[in-house]
Design an enzyme around this catalytic site. Structure first.
Site, mmCIF file in Angstrom:
data_model
loop_
_atom_site.group_PDB
_atom_site.id
_atom_site.type_symbol
_atom_site.label_atom_id
_atom_site.label_comp_id
_atom_site.label_asym_id
_atom_site.label_seq_id
_atom_site.Cartn_x
_atom_site.Cartn_y
_atom_site.Cartn_z
ATOM 1 N N ARG A 24 -45.491 -20.744 3.929
ATOM 2 C CA ARG A 24 -44.057 -20.748 3.610
ATOM 3 C C ARG A 24 -43.190 -21.066 4.821
ATOM 4 N NH1 ARG A 24 -42.178 -14.618 3.938
ATOM 5 N NH2 ARG A 24 -43.497 -13.938 5.617
ATOM 6 N N LYS A 162 -49.324 -19.768 14.747
ATOM 7 C CA LYS A 162 -49.656 -20.042 13.352
ATOM 8 C C LYS A 162 -50.366 -21.397 13.271
ATOM 9 C CE LYS A 162 -47.730 -16.497 11.194
ATOM 10 N NZ LYS A 162 -48.468 -15.648 10.250
ATOM 11 N N ASP A 190 -53.334 -17.373 13.839
ATOM 12 C CA ASP A 190 -53.319 -16.886 12.459
ATOM 13 C C ASP A 190 -53.408 -18.080 11.519
ATOM 14 O OD1 ASP A 190 -53.003 -15.611 10.070
ATOM 15 O OD2 ASP A 190 -51.136 -14.579 10.590
ATOM 16 N N GLU A 218 -56.809 -14.713 12.930
ATOM 17 C CA GLU A 218 -56.429 -13.907 11.766
ATOM 18 C C GLU A 218 -56.723 -14.671 10.490
ATOM 19 O OE1 GLU A 218 -52.508 -11.951 10.873
ATOM 20 O OE2 GLU A 218 -52.430 -11.923 13.057
ATOM 21 N N ASP A 243 -56.628 -9.897 7.583
ATOM 22 C CA ASP A 243 -55.238 -9.521 7.276
ATOM 23 C C ASP A 243 -55.031 -9.498 5.755
ATOM 24 O OD1 ASP A 243 -52.547 -9.018 7.215
ATOM 25 O OD2 ASP A 243 -51.915 -10.890 8.125
ATOM 26 N N LYS A 267 -50.760 -3.429 7.592
ATOM 27 C CA LYS A 267 -49.336 -3.683 7.361
ATOM 28 C C LYS A 267 -48.871 -2.729 6.273
ATOM 29 C CE LYS A 267 -49.168 -8.612 8.500
ATOM 30 N NZ LYS A 267 -49.360 -9.960 7.919
ATOM 31 N N ASP A 320 -48.411 -6.436 16.510
ATOM 32 C CA ASP A 320 -47.746 -7.679 16.100
ATOM 33 C C ASP A 320 -46.509 -7.270 15.306
ATOM 34 O OD1 ASP A 320 -47.163 -10.288 15.314
ATOM 35 O OD2 ASP A 320 -48.589 -10.247 13.646
ATOM 36 N N ASP A 322 -43.115 -8.260 15.670
ATOM 37 C CA ASP A 322 -42.041 -9.082 16.233
ATOM 38 C C ASP A 322 -40.915 -9.352 15.248
ATOM 39 O OD1 ASP A 322 -43.434 -10.734 14.581
ATOM 40 O OD2 ASP A 322 -43.731 -12.355 16.026
#
Ligand SMILES: [Mg+2]
Length: 365
Positions: A24, A162, A190, A218, A243, A267, A320, A322
């Site tokens: 996205r 990413k 990631d 990740e 993840d 998370k 992580d 941020d």
């Protein structure tokens, strides 16, 4: 301390630069805010980002789950019956982990206020400060190098890059970044489910041979593909962190039992809040699997709750968080202090959130 009202609102916080992953691209944080009011006047704060592409939870779904199920379950209950409250919260509706996380953290906030203790102390109290990485979005190599050098200038020493859209270009992007940043800079990547298991092994080992010196990757493969994840973990020289494969404590346990990943990313929005996150951390302690604490694109209320968890537990060795530093403003009063990479937890009772700047929240009732 009895729960009298659950109030919902929306906040909108612009990002410094658009956030782009393999899944996205977004330009602002648009989150649901939860305020849980009590008969003592104490208010607990929670937050949930609608991350439909990851959790399946949209803004409407978060609001509906809280209004139609969770609020009805918790209003009238006593915060002191905390274990009962947590069990009821988790049982009153299937899935909807973002809505549950927002309410869970507001309840921990109240429980801490009730006993006048900061939540990170309540959960273990291992440390008072942590150091986060910062995310570099997928772009052309020159733009990614510019973003990486900008992050180094701001004091970051760990970059999360990413990747995952175009495997061959990814190697060029990472080579450009590795060549431009100081040698000691930690680079983690990631892939956000971007590769097949065989692609992942080929790409990762190719990256390692090129001297990219990656700390870990990740989620290289699809979230549901535990066998594929294990395939990569067994064959890649780059350590693998699960993840999107790990939502619930049950997922975490399965991944650990299978040896399907070297590391696990916790998370709050995936697991439904601190209560379930603690179960993942406990499983990780038993299996000796170090954890990272991560966030979605979130403002400070929910990331602040993750800071409390990270400061509580030794097994959480990587951070992580941020979300707040990617935003160009911070409408949240109180909570942890975010000074670029250095995050210091609040010693106020509960989670330490004081409220939202006037005019920055749009209440839904
Ligand atoms: Mg990730």
């Amino acid at each position: 301390m009895k729960i009298t009202e659950v109030r919902l609102g929306l906040i909108s916080v612009p990002l410094r630069v658009p956030f782009k992953t393999a899944l996205r691209s977004v330009s602002s944080v648009e989150d649901v805010i939860v305020e849980i009011h009590t008969d003592t006047g104490a208010v607990g704060y929670g937050e949930a980002p609608p991350t439909g592409v990851i959790t399946g939870d949209t803004t409407g779904a978060i609001i509906g789950a809280i209004r139609d199920h969770i609020a009805k379950t918790i209003i009238g209950r006593d915060v002191d019956d905390f274990e009962d409250l947590m069990i009821a919260l988790n049982a009153c509706i299937q899935k909807n982990t973002s809505a549950k996380a927002a309410v869970d953290m507001a309840l921990w906030d109240l429980y801490g206020q009730l006993y006048k203790i900061p939540v990170y102390k309540l959960m273990g109290g291992a440390k008072k400060s942590i150091v986060t990485d910062i995310t570099i979005s997928v772009n052309d190599p020159e733009e990614m190098v510019r973003d990486a050098l900008n992050a180094i200038d701001r004091g970051y020493d760990c970059l999360k890059v990413k990747v995952g859209k175009e495997p061959e270009k990814d190697i060029a992007r990472l080579s450009a970044i590795r060549g431009a940043v100081p040698k000691e800079t930690c680079i983690r990547i990631d892939a956000n489910q971007g590769w097949t298991p065989k692609e992942a092994v080929r790409i990762l080992n190719g990256m390692q041979e090129k001297g990219l010196d990656l700390e870990f990757v990740e989620q290289p493969v699809k979230a549901h593909d535990f066998e594929g994840l294990k395939y990569v973990t067994e064959r890649s020289y780059v350590p693998v962190l699960a993840d999107e494969s790990v939502f619930s404590p049950q997922d975490a346990l399965t991944i650990m039992q299978m040896g399907a990943a070297d590391l696990v990313n916790i998370k709050l929005m995936k697991c439904g809040g601190l209560y379930n996150a603690l179960k993942i951390a406990s499983a990780a302690e038993v299996y000796g699997v170090e954890c990272m604490i991560g966030c979605m694109l979130e403002a400070k209320i929910s990331v602040n709750a993750a800071v409390h968890l990270a400061c509580a537990k030794q097994i959480i060795t990587r951070v992580d968080l941020d979300g707040p530093v990617l935003c160009s403003e911070d409408p949240i009063l109180g909570g942890a202090v975010f000074n670029e990479k250095d995050i210091t937890v609040s010693n106020e009772p509960g989670l330490g959130i004081k409220g939202i700047e006037p005019g920055k929240i749009k209440y839904l009732d």
